[in-house]
Design a protein around this motif. Structure first.
Motif, PDB file in Angstrom:
ATOM      1  N   PHE A   1       0.344 -20.144 -47.055  1.00  0.00           N
ATOM      2  CA  PHE A   1      -0.362 -19.306 -48.033  1.00  0.00           C
ATOM      3  C   PHE A   1      -1.200 -18.256 -47.315  1.00  0.00           C
ATOM      4  O   PHE A   1      -1.201 -17.077 -47.702  1.00  0.00           O
ATOM      5  N   LYS A   2      -1.886 -18.683 -46.283  1.00  0.00           N
ATOM      6  CA  LYS A   2      -2.712 -17.746 -45.505  1.00  0.00           C
ATOM      7  C   LYS A   2      -1.860 -16.622 -44.935  1.00  0.00           C
ATOM      8  O   LYS A   2      -2.234 -15.436 -45.002  1.00  0.00           O
ATOM      9  N   ALA A   3      -0.703 -16.990 -44.380  1.00  0.00           N
ATOM     10  CA  ALA A   3       0.183 -15.976 -43.792  1.00  0.00           C
ATOM     11  C   ALA A   3       0.715 -15.028 -44.858  1.00  0.00           C
ATOM     12  O   ALA A   3       0.817 -13.812 -44.634  1.00  0.00           O
ATOM     13  N   LEU A   4       1.042 -15.568 -46.041  1.00  0.00           N
ATOM     14  CA  LEU A   4       1.596 -14.740 -47.107  1.00  0.00           C
ATOM     15  C   LEU A   4       0.550 -13.756 -47.644  1.00  0.00           C
ATOM     16  O   LEU A   4       0.852 -12.575 -47.874  1.00  0.00           O
ATOM     17  N   VAL A   5      -0.691 -14.219 -47.823  1.00  0.00           N
ATOM     18  CA  VAL A   5      -1.761 -13.329 -48.279  1.00  0.00           C
ATOM     19  C   VAL A   5      -2.004 -12.227 -47.247  1.00  0.00           C
ATOM     20  O   VAL A   5      -2.208 -11.062 -47.597  1.00  0.00           O
ATOM     21  N   LYS A   6      -1.940 -12.607 -45.959  1.00  0.00           N
ATOM     22  CA  LYS A   6      -2.139 -11.604 -44.901  1.00  0.00           C
ATOM     23  C   LYS A   6      -1.013 -10.564 -44.923  1.00  0.00           C
ATOM     24  O   LYS A   6      -1.243  -9.368 -44.713  1.00  0.00           O
ATOM     25  N   GLU A   7       0.203 -11.023 -45.189  1.00  0.00           N
ATOM     26  CA  GLU A   7       1.330 -10.087 -45.297  1.00  0.00           C
ATOM     27  C   GLU A   7       1.078  -9.077 -46.425  1.00  0.00           C
ATOM     28  O   GLU A   7       1.314  -7.878 -46.252  1.00  0.00           O
ATOM     29  N   TYR A   8       0.631  -9.579 -47.569  1.00  0.00           N
ATOM     30  CA  TYR A   8       0.341  -8.686 -48.693  1.00  0.00           C
ATOM     31  C   TYR A   8      -0.797  -7.733 -48.344  1.00  0.00           C
ATOM     32  O   TYR A   8      -0.738  -6.535 -48.649  1.00  0.00           O
ATOM     33  N   ARG A   9      -1.841  -8.265 -47.713  1.00  0.00           N
ATOM     34  CA  ARG A   9      -2.986  -7.433 -47.326  1.00  0.00           C
ATOM     35  C   ARG A   9      -2.547  -6.302 -46.412  1.00  0.00           C
ATOM     36  O   ARG A   9      -2.828  -5.124 -46.666  1.00  0.00           O
ATOM     37  N   ASP A  10      -1.833  -6.678 -45.345  1.00  0.00           N
ATOM     38  CA  ASP A  10      -1.401  -5.666 -44.381  1.00  0.00           C
ATOM     39  C   ASP A  10      -0.415  -4.689 -45.006  1.00  0.00           C
ATOM     40  O   ASP A  10      -0.426  -3.493 -44.703  1.00  0.00           O
ATOM     41  N   GLY A  11       0.433  -5.217 -45.902  1.00  0.00           N
ATOM     42  CA  GLY A  11       1.419  -4.360 -46.564  1.00  0.00           C
ATOM     43  C   GLY A  11       0.766  -3.303 -47.451  1.00  0.00           C
ATOM     44  O   GLY A  11       1.182  -2.143 -47.460  1.00  0.00           O
ATOM     45  N   ILE A  12      -0.293  -3.706 -48.184  1.00  0.00           N
ATOM     46  CA  ILE A  12      -1.006  -2.752 -49.049  1.00  0.00           C
ATOM     47  C   ILE A  12      -1.666  -1.673 -48.200  1.00  0.00           C
ATOM     48  O   ILE A  12      -1.598  -0.472 -48.508  1.00  0.00           O
ATOM     49  N   LEU A  13      -2.326  -2.095 -47.091  1.00  0.00           N
ATOM     50  CA  LEU A  13      -2.978  -1.128 -46.206  1.00  0.00           C
ATOM     51  C   LEU A  13      -1.957  -0.163 -45.610  1.00  0.00           C
ATOM     52  O   LEU A  13      -2.181   1.058 -45.570  1.00  0.00           O
ATOM     53  N   LEU A  14      -0.834  -0.724 -45.155  1.00  0.00           N
ATOM     54  CA  LEU A  14       0.200   0.104 -44.531  1.00  0.00           C
ATOM     55  C   LEU A  14       0.766   1.105 -45.533  1.00  0.00           C
ATOM     56  O   LEU A  14       0.952   2.291 -45.213  1.00  0.00           O
ATOM     57  N   PHE A  15       1.023   0.653 -46.747  1.00  0.00           N
ATOM     58  CA  PHE A  15       1.582   1.543 -47.765  1.00  0.00           C
ATOM     59  C   PHE A  15       0.616   2.694 -48.059  1.00  0.00           C
ATOM     60  O   PHE A  15       1.012   3.859 -48.125  1.00  0.00           O
ATOM     61  N   GLU A  16      -0.670   2.354 -48.237  1.00  0.00           N
ATOM     62  CA  GLU A  16      -1.658   3.372 -48.592  1.00  0.00           C
ATOM     63  C   GLU A  16      -1.789   4.433 -47.504  1.00  0.00           C
ATOM     64  O   GLU A  16      -1.769   5.642 -47.781  1.00  0.00           O
ATOM     65  N   LEU A  17      -1.896   3.994 -46.243  1.00  0.00           N
ATOM     66  CA  LEU A  17      -2.094   4.957 -45.157  1.00  0.00           C
ATOM     67  C   LEU A  17      -0.818   5.750 -44.866  1.00  0.00           C
ATOM     68  O   LEU A  17      -0.876   6.949 -44.605  1.00  0.00           O
ATOM     69  N   THR A  18       0.330   5.080 -44.936  1.00  0.00           N
ATOM     70  CA  THR A  18       1.600   5.786 -44.720  1.00  0.00           C
ATOM     71  C   THR A  18       1.819   6.827 -45.813  1.00  0.00           C
ATOM     72  O   THR A  18       2.320   7.926 -45.547  1.00  0.00           O
ATOM     73  N   ASP A  19       1.428   6.476 -47.036  1.00  0.00           N
ATOM     74  CA  ASP A  19       1.549   7.443 -48.131  1.00  0.00           C
ATOM     75  C   ASP A  19       0.702   8.683 -47.856  1.00  0.00           C
ATOM     76  O   ASP A  19       1.133   9.816 -48.072  1.00  0.00           O
ATOM     77  N   ARG A  20      -0.512   8.460 -47.358  1.00  0.00           N
ATOM     78  CA  ARG A  20      -1.405   9.593 -47.085  1.00  0.00           C
ATOM     79  C   ARG A  20      -0.903  10.463 -45.931  1.00  0.00           C
ATOM     80  O   ARG A  20      -0.909  11.695 -46.027  1.00  0.00           O
ATOM     81  N   LEU A  21      -0.502   9.817 -44.845  1.00  0.00           N
ATOM     82  CA  LEU A  21      -0.214  10.560 -43.615  1.00  0.00           C
ATOM     83  C   LEU A  21       1.238  10.975 -43.467  1.00  0.00           C
ATOM     84  O   LEU A  21       1.542  11.850 -42.645  1.00  0.00           O
ATOM     85  N   VAL A  22       2.144  10.354 -44.243  1.00  0.00           N
ATOM     86  CA  VAL A  22       3.574  10.637 -44.054  1.00  0.00           C
ATOM     87  C   VAL A  22       4.233  11.086 -45.355  1.00  0.00           C
ATOM     88  O   VAL A  22       4.636  12.236 -45.499  1.00  0.00           O
ATOM     89  N   TRP A  23       4.338  10.173 -46.328  1.00  0.00           N
ATOM     90  CA  TRP A  23       5.167  10.446 -47.510  1.00  0.00           C
ATOM     91  C   TRP A  23       4.620  11.591 -48.356  1.00  0.00           C
ATOM     92  O   TRP A  23       5.285  12.597 -48.571  1.00  0.00           O
ATOM     93  N   THR A  24       3.384  11.442 -48.821  1.00  0.00           N
ATOM     94  CA  THR A  24       2.807  12.499 -49.671  1.00  0.00           C
ATOM     95  C   THR A  24       2.571  13.773 -48.882  1.00  0.00           C
ATOM     96  O   THR A  24       2.780  14.886 -49.385  1.00  0.00           O
ATOM     97  N   LYS A  25       2.148  13.627 -47.631  1.00  0.00           N
ATOM     98  CA  LYS A  25       1.902  14.817 -46.802  1.00  0.00           C
ATOM     99  C   LYS A  25       3.169  15.645 -46.655  1.00  0.00           C
ATOM    100  O   LYS A  25       3.144  16.876 -46.742  1.00  0.00           O
ATOM    101  N   ALA A  26       4.299  14.970 -46.428  1.00  0.00           N
ATOM    102  CA  ALA A  26       5.561  15.704 -46.245  1.00  0.00           C
ATOM    103  C   ALA A  26       5.951  16.473 -47.500  1.00  0.00           C
ATOM    104  O   ALA A  26       6.567  17.540 -47.421  1.00  0.00           O
ATOM    105  N   VAL A  27       5.576  15.943 -48.667  1.00  0.00           N
ATOM    106  CA  VAL A  27       5.908  16.598 -49.935  1.00  0.00           C
ATOM    107  C   VAL A  27       4.945  17.745 -50.227  1.00  0.00           C
ATOM    108  O   VAL A  27       5.348  18.841 -50.646  1.00  0.00           O
ATOM    109  N   LYS A  28       3.656  17.523 -49.976  1.00  0.00           N
ATOM    110  CA  LYS A  28       2.641  18.516 -50.331  1.00  0.00           C
ATOM    111  C   LYS A  28       2.459  19.603 -49.271  1.00  0.00           C
ATOM    112  O   LYS A  28       2.047  20.718 -49.584  1.00  0.00           O
ATOM    113  N   ASP A  29       2.736  19.266 -48.025  1.00  0.00           N
ATOM    114  CA  ASP A  29       2.547  20.240 -46.937  1.00  0.00           C
ATOM    115  C   ASP A  29       3.742  21.187 -46.884  1.00  0.00           C
ATOM    116  O   ASP A  29       4.615  21.079 -46.010  1.00  0.00           O
TER     117      ASP A  29
END
Length: 676
Positions: free
Chosen positions: A486-514
Motif C-alpha cells: 500500500f505504501k509503495a502504491l500511494v508513493k507511485e500515485y504521489r510521484d505520478g501526480i507530481l510528474l504529470f503536473e510538472l511535465t505538463d507545465r514544462l513540456v506538453w502545454t509549453k510545446a502547444v502554447k509556445d
C-alpha cells in the motif's frame, strides 16, 4: 540406523539454516541503497518492485534491460525531485488529488471481501424470486432502552401466540399493527381517503426491503409466519403469502377504467360493462392503441397506447402484478383485472428477467456495498481491529460524561463548563488513550437540532460511533506502516501526480502554447517533412448529368469555351451555374503521383477530361494542370501534430540534461551488479 537418522537430522537443519540465510540475504539486499538522488535514498527493493511491475512478461532479468530501465528510472526520480523543489507537493490541489486517490486505494483494507462476496451471491439467489408477504409491526426505536425494548417484544410475542393458536393474520394486522397503512384512513389535508392493506405489502424482491426483513421473508416458507424479527423500525411478524419466479423489469400497457367518486353499485356495474365491451372488441380484432387512446381513463398513458414506464414487482399493486405474471409473450393481454384503483386490461410489451450470476455480479456487488447490508463487511473489520488493538472501554467513566449531558444537546446548544469535564481515560487501544474531554468535544461538534430522546441512549449511540470512527481513523494512519504494498502504491500515485503536473507545465502545454519556439524548432527539422514531386491541378466537375450522351455534349461545349475561346475555368463555372439544374464544383488541389488518376494523366499546361458514372448519375470532370511542383518542405500547419510531438521530446531531453547537471545522483554499482 541411529547414525543415519542423526545424519538426516543434521542435513535437514543445514538446509533450513541455508534457506534461512538466503532469505535473510535477499531481505538485506532489497534494503540496500541502489540510488541516491539529493538526500533521497532508493533501495534495491523499491527499484525491483517498479521494474518487475513494468516487465511482467520477462522470464529472467536481462542486464541490458536493467541498465536501460535504471536510466529511465533516474530520469523519473530527477523529475520528481524537481517537482518537490518547486513546491508542487505543497499545493492544495495536489494534496486534495492525492488524498482522493489514497482514499480509493485504502477502501479494500476496510472491507472484508469474503463477506461482500457471500452477500453478493445471496443477493443474486434472492433476485431470482419475488415474495408476497404481510406483516405486523410493533414500533421500537433501534436504540430504545432495555425496558422499552422488552415491552415491545412482549407485545409482539403475545400477538404471535394468538396467531399460532389460529387467529387470522390479516385481522390481527388491522387491529394491532402499528403500521398505519394496515387500517383504513380518512381523507385529510395530507392525503385522500385510503383503504387499509390489512398488512399486505404486495410483491417485492431483493433490495426492496430493509435487510433483516428481507432475510426473514426469504427464509420463511409460503403460508408460514416468521419468528419475531427486529429492524430499525421495531419488531415484525411476517406471513409469506406467495413466492414466484422473478418478474424482472417489465414494460406493459393498460386500458384503465376508474370508478366515479363515491360510486354506487350501479356505477360499478356500468364500469364493469365498459371494460367487458372493450375486452370483447379486442378479441374481435380491433387495434389496442386505438382503443387505449379513445377509452382509457389513464390519460397520461392513453396517448402512448396505454404504455406505462418500466416497473418491477414492488412498484404496482399485487392484483395488477399477478395478472402480469400470467402474460408470457409480448402482445399477450389479460382478461379484465380489478384492483383498488379500478378495472384494467393489461398488455405485455417487454419482459427482462434477471441475467446470469456473471452478468449480474458487478452491479449486485455495487448495490450490496451501498446497501445497509454492506455494513456487515465493515463491522467484521472493526471487530477484528478492536481485537487486534486490544480495545478497552471504561463504562464507569462513560457514565460520568452521560451525567453532564443535558436536553440542550437536542437543541444543538449544549455547552458544558470546562471544569465539569474530567480527563479520565474513556477507552484505549494499541498505544492510544482517549479521554472524556475528547469525547465531549466530539459530542459538541456533532450536536444538532433533533427530536429529544433518552440521554443515556443518545450518549451510548454517539459513543459507539466515536469508538468506531477513532479506531478506523487510527488504522487508516497505520496503513503505510502495516502494508508495504500500500505504501509503495500511494508513493507511485504521489510521484505520478507530481510528474504529470510538472511535465505538463514544462513540456506538453509549453510545446502547444509556445508558438514562437515551435516555429523556430520547425525551421530546424522541416527537411524531415518533405513533399515529393506534385502537380497543382484545377478540376471542374459537373455532377448530375442525366446520361453519357449529355456528358459528351457538355464536353464539346467545354472544349469550345476553354480551348478555342480561352475562357477560364472560373468563367465556365459561373456560366454553367446559370442552369439551376446543374451541380458544378471547381477545385484547385496539389496531388502526388497515384493520388488522383486524372491528375496523373494531365501534364503541366494541358487539359484532360473524364466521363464516369456514380450512384446512377453521370459525372463530367475537366482537369487543367496549372504547374509542376518540385519537392519542398511541408508547411508547419500541415505537420503541426508531428512537429509538436517532436518539439515536446526535445524540450523533455533538454529538461533531463538540465536536471542531471542540477541535482547530484549516485548509483551503487555493487548493488546494481547484484541485481543483474
Amino acid at each position: 540406523m541411529k547414525i543415519v537418522m542423526k545424519s538426516l537430522k543434521i542435513l535437514t537443519l543445514a538446509v533450513i539454516m541455508a534457506a534461512s540465510s538466503l532469505q535473510s540475504f535477499a531481505q538485506d539486499f532489497k534494503e540496500k541503497t541502489l540510488l541516491t538522488v539529493g538526500n533521497e535514498k532508493i533501495t534495491a527493493g523499491e527499484f525491483l518492485n517498479i521494474y518487475n511491475k513494468n516487465n511482467v512478461q520477462s522470464e529472467a532479468i536481462d542486464p541490458k534491460t536493467i541498465n536501460e530501465y535504471l536510466d529511465l528510472f533516474i530520469n523519473f526520480r530527477l523529475k520528481v525531485k524537481d517537482a518537490e523543489v518547486q513546491g508542487l507537493d505543497t499545493m492544495k490541489s495536489f494534496k486534495d488529488e492525492l488524498a482522493g486517490y489514497r482514499k480509493q486505494l485504502a477502501q479494500p483494507y476496510f472491507t472484508d471481501e469474503s463477506v461482500i462476496d457471500l452477500l453478493t451471491k445471496e443477493a443474486y439467489d434472492r433476485s431470482q424470486y419475488d415474495i408476497r408477504a404481510s406483516h405486523i409491526l410493533i414500533r421500537c426505536a433501534a436504540d430504545a432502552l432495555p425496558a422499552d425494548t422488552l415491552t415491545a417484544w412482549k407485545k409482539i410475542n403475545d400477538i404471535r401466540k394468538k396467531i399460532m393458536k389460529g387467529a387470522d393474520f390479516s385481522k390481527m394486522a388491522t387491529e394491532l399493527s402499528e403500521d398505519q397503512s394496515a387500517r383504513d384512513r380518512e381523507a385529510n389535508k395530507q392525503h385522500p381517503a385510503m383503504k387499509g392493506n390489512r398488512g399486505d405489502l404486495g410483491y417485492f424482491t431483493v433490495f426492496n426491503m430493509v435487510y433483516p426483513f428481507e432475510t426473514a421473508a426469504f427464509n420463511t416458507p409460503v403460508g408460514s409466519v416468521s419468528q419475531i424479527i427486529r429492524t430499525d423500525f421495531g419488531y415484525h411478524l411476517i406471513k409469506v403469502v406467495d413466492r414466484h419466479p422473478a418478474l424482472g423489469k417489465v414494460t406493459a400497457a393498460h386500458i384503465f377504467f376508474t370508478f366515479p367518486k363515491n360510486s354506487t353499485a350501479a356505477d360499478s356495474a356500468r364500469v364493469k360493462s365498459r371494460v367487458d365491451s372493450i375486452y370483447n372488441r379486442l378479441n374481435a380484432g380491433e387495434k389496442w392503441d386505438d382503443l387505449a387512446t379513445l377509452y382509457s381513463d389513464d390519460k397520461a398513458s392513453a396517448a402512448k397506447g396505454g404504455q406505462l414506464p418500466p416497473f418491477t414487482s414492488n412498484r404496482l399493486v399485487p392484483d395488477f402484478i399477478e395478472a402480469v405474471y400470467l402474460l408470457k409473450n409480448p402482445g399477450d393481454y389479460s382478461k379484465p383485472v380489478l384492483t383498488s384503483y379500478g378495472w384494467h386490461i393489461i398488455k405485455l410489451v417487454e419482459k427482462k428477467t434477471p441475467g446470469t450470476f456473471d452478468e449480474s455480479k458487478a452491479e449486485l456487488k455495487q448495490r450490496v456495498t451501498r446497501d445497509n447490508r454492506g455494513r456487515q463487511s465493515q463491522e467484521v473489520v472493526v471487530a477484528r481491529l478492536k481485537a487486534e488493538y486490544k480495545l478497552y472501554e471504561d463504562i464507569a467513566v462513560l457514565k460520568e460524561v452521560t451525567a453532564i449531558v443535558t436536553d440542550s444537546i437536542f437543541a444543538g446548544t449544549w455547552n458544558p463548563a470546562p471544569d465539569k469535564i474530567a480527563s479520565k481515560t474513556l477507552f484505549s487501544f494499541a498505544d492510544k488513550k482517549v479521554t472524556q474531554s475528547e469525547f465531549a468535544q466530539y459530542l459538541l461538534k456533532h450536536q444538532k437540532k433533533q427530536e429529544a430522546e433518552n440521554i443515556q441512549v443518545y450518549v451510548n449511540k454517539r459513543f459507539k460511533d466515536y469508538v468506531n470512527e477513532t479506531i478506523l481513523s487510527y488504522e487508516d494512519n497505520q496503513l503505510e506502516a502495516k502494508y508495504p504494498d500500500f505504501k509503495a502504491l500511494v508513493k507511485e500515485y504521489r510521484d505520478g501526480i507530481l510528474l504529470f503536473e510538472l511535465t505538463d507545465r514544462l513540456v506538453w502545454t509549453k510545446a502547444v502554447k509556445d508558438t514562437t519556439g515551435l516555429r523556430v524548432y520547425y525551421q530546424t527539422v522541416k527537411q524531415k517533412y518533405m513533399w515529393p514531386d506534385r502537380k497543382e491541378v484545377s478540376m471542374l466537375t459537373i455532377n448530375n448529368l442525366s446520361s453519357e450522351r449529355d456528358a459528351a455534349i457538355m464536353l464539346t461545349k467545354l472544349e469550345k469555351w476553354i480551348t478555342k475561346k480561352g475562357k477560364s475555368l472560373n468563367w465556365v463555372k459561373t456560366e454553367l451555374m446559370k442552369d439551376t439544374l446543374l451541380s458544378v464544383n471547381l477545385t484547385q488541389e496539389k496531388y502526388i503521383a497515384g493520388e488522383n488518376a486524372l491528375a496523373d494523366k494531365t501534364a503541366p499546361g494541358t487539359n484532360q477530361s473524364e466521363i464516369s458514372t456514380k450512384d446512377s448519375k453521370t459525372l463530367l470532370t475537366w482537369a487543367f494542370c496549372e504547374r509542376a511542383i518540385s519537392p519542398e518542405p511541408k508547411t508547419l500547419e500541415e505537420v503541426k501534430g508531428l512537429v509538436t510531438a517532436e518539439y515536446q521530446n526535445q524540450l523533455e531531453k533538454e529538461w533531463i540534461e538540465k536536471l542531471r547537471k542540477q541535482y547530484p545522483f549516485e548509483v551503487d554499482r555493487l548493488v546494481l551488479d547484484q541485481i543483474k
